[in-house]
Write a protein that holds these residues in place. Sequence first.
Motif, PDB file in Angstrom:
ATOM      1  N   ALA A 209     -16.519   0.447  -4.121  1.00 56.30           N
ATOM      2  CA  ALA A 209     -15.702   1.447  -3.447  1.00 56.30           C
ATOM      3  C   ALA A 209     -14.721   2.117  -4.400  1.00 56.30           C
ATOM      4  O   ALA A 209     -14.275   1.532  -5.391  1.00 56.30           O
ATOM      5  N   ALA A 210     -14.373   3.368  -4.074  1.00 57.36           N
ATOM      6  CA  ALA A 210     -13.282   4.106  -4.708  1.00 57.36           C
ATOM      7  C   ALA A 210     -12.326   4.536  -3.606  1.00 57.36           C
ATOM      8  O   ALA A 210     -12.752   5.003  -2.535  1.00 57.36           O
ATOM      9  N   LEU A 211     -11.030   4.370  -3.858  1.00 52.40           N
ATOM     10  CA  LEU A 211     -10.001   4.711  -2.873  1.00 52.40           C
ATOM     11  C   LEU A 211      -8.958   5.591  -3.542  1.00 52.40           C
ATOM     12  O   LEU A 211      -8.622   5.401  -4.728  1.00 52.40           O
ATOM     13  N   TYR A 212      -8.431   6.534  -2.783  1.00 53.72           N
ATOM     14  CA  TYR A 212      -7.378   7.402  -3.309  1.00 53.72           C
ATOM     15  C   TYR A 212      -6.323   7.593  -2.230  1.00 53.72           C
ATOM     16  O   TYR A 212      -6.644   7.938  -1.090  1.00 53.72           O
ATOM     17  N   ASP A 213      -5.069   7.327  -2.593  1.00 47.92           N
ATOM     18  CA  ASP A 213      -3.939   7.444  -1.673  1.00 47.92           C
ATOM     19  C   ASP A 213      -2.899   8.376  -2.289  1.00 47.92           C
ATOM     20  O   ASP A 213      -2.552   8.217  -3.468  1.00 47.92           O
ATOM     21  N   PHE A 214      -2.396   9.325  -1.512  1.00 46.48           N
ATOM     22  CA  PHE A 214      -1.310  10.163  -2.023  1.00 46.48           C
ATOM     23  C   PHE A 214      -0.314  10.452  -0.906  1.00 46.48           C
ATOM     24  O   PHE A 214      -0.669  10.576   0.270  1.00 46.48           O
ATOM     25  N   LYS A 215       0.955  10.551  -1.301  1.00 46.40           N
ATOM     26  CA  LYS A 215       2.031  10.745  -0.334  1.00 46.40           C
ATOM     27  C   LYS A 215       2.096  12.204   0.085  1.00 46.40           C
ATOM     28  O   LYS A 215       2.070  13.115  -0.751  1.00 46.40           O
ATOM     29  N   LEU A 216       2.207  12.427   1.400  1.00 44.10           N
ATOM     30  CA  LEU A 216       2.439  13.757   1.941  1.00 44.10           C
ATOM     31  C   LEU A 216       3.928  14.018   2.123  1.00 44.10           C
ATOM     32  O   LEU A 216       4.362  15.172   2.169  1.00 44.10           O
ATOM     33  N   GLY A 217       4.687  12.937   2.236  1.00 41.99           N
ATOM     34  CA  GLY A 217       6.127  13.021   2.415  1.00 41.99           C
ATOM     35  C   GLY A 217       6.723  11.654   2.189  1.00 41.99           C
ATOM     36  O   GLY A 217       6.019  10.700   1.810  1.00 41.99           O
ATOM     37  N   GLU A 218       7.997  11.512   2.447  1.00 39.21           N
ATOM     38  CA  GLU A 218       8.674  10.250   2.187  1.00 39.21           C
ATOM     39  C   GLU A 218       8.092   9.103   2.996  1.00 39.21           C
ATOM     40  O   GLU A 218       8.028   7.969   2.535  1.00 39.21           O
ATOM     41  N   LYS A 219       7.616   9.396   4.223  1.00 38.68           N
ATOM     42  CA  LYS A 219       7.104   8.351   5.105  1.00 38.68           C
ATOM     43  C   LYS A 219       5.639   8.531   5.462  1.00 38.68           C
ATOM     44  O   LYS A 219       5.134   7.828   6.350  1.00 38.68           O
ATOM     45  N   SER A 220       4.930   9.422   4.806  1.00 37.86           N
ATOM     46  CA  SER A 220       3.543   9.707   5.185  1.00 37.86           C
ATOM     47  C   SER A 220       2.601   9.553   4.003  1.00 37.86           C
ATOM     48  O   SER A 220       2.964   9.841   2.856  1.00 37.86           O
ATOM     49  N   LEU A 221       1.384   9.087   4.302  1.00 36.20           N
ATOM     50  CA  LEU A 221       0.389   8.791   3.274  1.00 36.20           C
ATOM     51  C   LEU A 221      -0.987   9.211   3.769  1.00 36.20           C
ATOM     52  O   LEU A 221      -1.374   8.910   4.902  1.00 36.20           O
ATOM     53  N   MET A 222      -1.724   9.924   2.920  1.00 41.77           N
ATOM     54  CA  MET A 222      -3.113  10.261   3.200  1.00 41.77           C
ATOM     55  C   MET A 222      -4.003   9.394   2.321  1.00 41.77           C
ATOM     56  O   MET A 222      -3.741   9.231   1.126  1.00 41.77           O
ATOM     57  N   SER A 223      -5.069   8.823   2.913  1.00 43.03           N
ATOM     58  CA  SER A 223      -5.938   7.892   2.188  1.00 43.03           C
ATOM     59  C   SER A 223      -7.399   8.266   2.377  1.00 43.03           C
ATOM     60  O   SER A 223      -7.809   8.678   3.473  1.00 43.03           O
ATOM     61  N   PHE A 224      -8.179   8.097   1.299  1.00 37.93           N
ATOM     62  CA  PHE A 224      -9.614   8.341   1.328  1.00 37.93           C
ATOM     63  C   PHE A 224     -10.340   7.122   0.753  1.00 37.93           C
ATOM     64  O   PHE A 224      -9.864   6.499  -0.206  1.00 37.93           O
ATOM     65  N   TYR A 225     -11.477   6.810   1.347  1.00 41.40           N
ATOM     66  CA  TYR A 225     -12.273   5.632   0.951  1.00 41.40           C
ATOM     67  C   TYR A 225     -13.734   6.045   0.924  1.00 41.40           C
ATOM     68  O   TYR A 225     -14.259   6.566   1.913  1.00 41.40           O
ATOM     69  N   PHE A 226     -14.386   5.845  -0.227  1.00 37.34           N
ATOM     70  CA  PHE A 226     -15.799   6.167  -0.395  1.00 37.34           C
ATOM     71  C   PHE A 226     -16.509   4.921  -0.919  1.00 37.34           C
ATOM     72  O   PHE A 226     -16.115   4.365  -1.943  1.00 37.34           O
TER      73      PHE A 226
END
Length: 481
Positions: A209-226
Amino acid sequence: MRRFESVLLPLLFLPALAAAQQGGSHQDSKCMPGMPMPGCPDPSGPQVGGQPSGHRQSAQQRGHEEGLGMPMGKTGLMGMQGIQPETFLQAIAHHATSGTTSQPTSMSTPMLMVQKGSWMLMFHANVFVVDQQQSSPRGRDKSFSTNWLMPMAQRELGDGILTVRTMLSLEPATITDRRYPLLFQQGETAFGVPIADGQHPHNFFMELAALYDFKLGEKSLMSFYFAPVGDPAIGPTAYPHRASAFEDPVGTLGHHQEDSTHIADDVVTVGLTYGIVRIEGSGFHGREPDENRWTIHQGSIDSWSTRLTVQPGKNWSGQYSYTRIKSPEALFPTEDQARMTASIMYNRALRNGDSASTLLWGRTRSLQDNSIFNSYLLESTLRFHTRNYAWTRIENAERSNELIVGENPLPSGITEKPIGRVQAYTFGYDHDFDLIPHVASAIGAQFTTYGVADALKPIYGSHPVGVAIFVRLSPVSGRER
């Protein structure tokens, strides 16, 4: 037996070799000899990527006492570099569990860690060598090994964190005849017929698997998993990786109602986290793994799932998931399935130990004939005086009429229907010894007694029992003692 030994010996020494390699690894230029800095190897030995709460001082406590704070990096997510995560977002980016599942933020996993340039390299594993003895006319005795190994690498990339991870198991070689004894267990096939009273081995490739997480704001996170092979957003952390089940060497009776999809093909997951709440959606190939456990199987994305996770505090985690699975069982290729799960996890730090518990419900429903199967689980593991573990697992699982047929070809036209509930009560204990550097080597045993449905008593008897004696090996850092 020669085949078993040839595979077992490398398993025993893999963690030790991994630890030895870390001893001479190159440190990042920001690291200073003799100074415990965030993201740098521990001067006293390999680091641990989140020690079980109560193992002497936690990495988090050491960081605060030494005035180091959290190694946030430019993303604010790099709490995993040798420091126990403090927030839900950091715990997600840590990715120390199966797939994209979450456990309580305070619930941490021992692993070996080393910095190589901009990459943090980690190694996590759990290996059991088991002798299982069972009563009952359907009971069997067997020696085998359940095991998994998880190498992982992370780095900051752009505005986020990139994680690449694989999970491997040698169970296709260390579990002969394509199953090990587990009374009343059902699910998948061996040699073309249903497995009854046995648990199938895991695939050699449990996850890529490859995963990528990045912050959208101080309390928010977008995550992708392939993941060509991986764990979609269904259920809690799978039983081999749950802290509440980490010392138990065998599977759960409710596995195929609760978390059997933790090895699925062609998984794509997107997740959004805000504060203490996370919502995820997955697409994946629904067919369960076949009997060839050494290869990677491909298939179209024909199934989907969604999961809601809530972390109201560092010690708590809850989730609810719903999924539609296309043709999961090879023996019933025209039958699709709906699955629901709900779970609550709790972790509490104790003096020189900790306690981890899981309460779990799983439910499957056939979309062809509306047959419904429920399973319920309560499990808890207590670590005390640093090296001692005691645990229990209590289950209530609905069984089908396939169990009466046993490991024989199914009669033509059979429809799978519930036949009654089985209860399993397991109690176990093990103790760690320092036999191999950076490897926790435990010797333990567990005892299971069963409550049998009336329809199954003529086949199994009224009071079957099982006993397992085992050795458990898992990597630990030099500071965990």
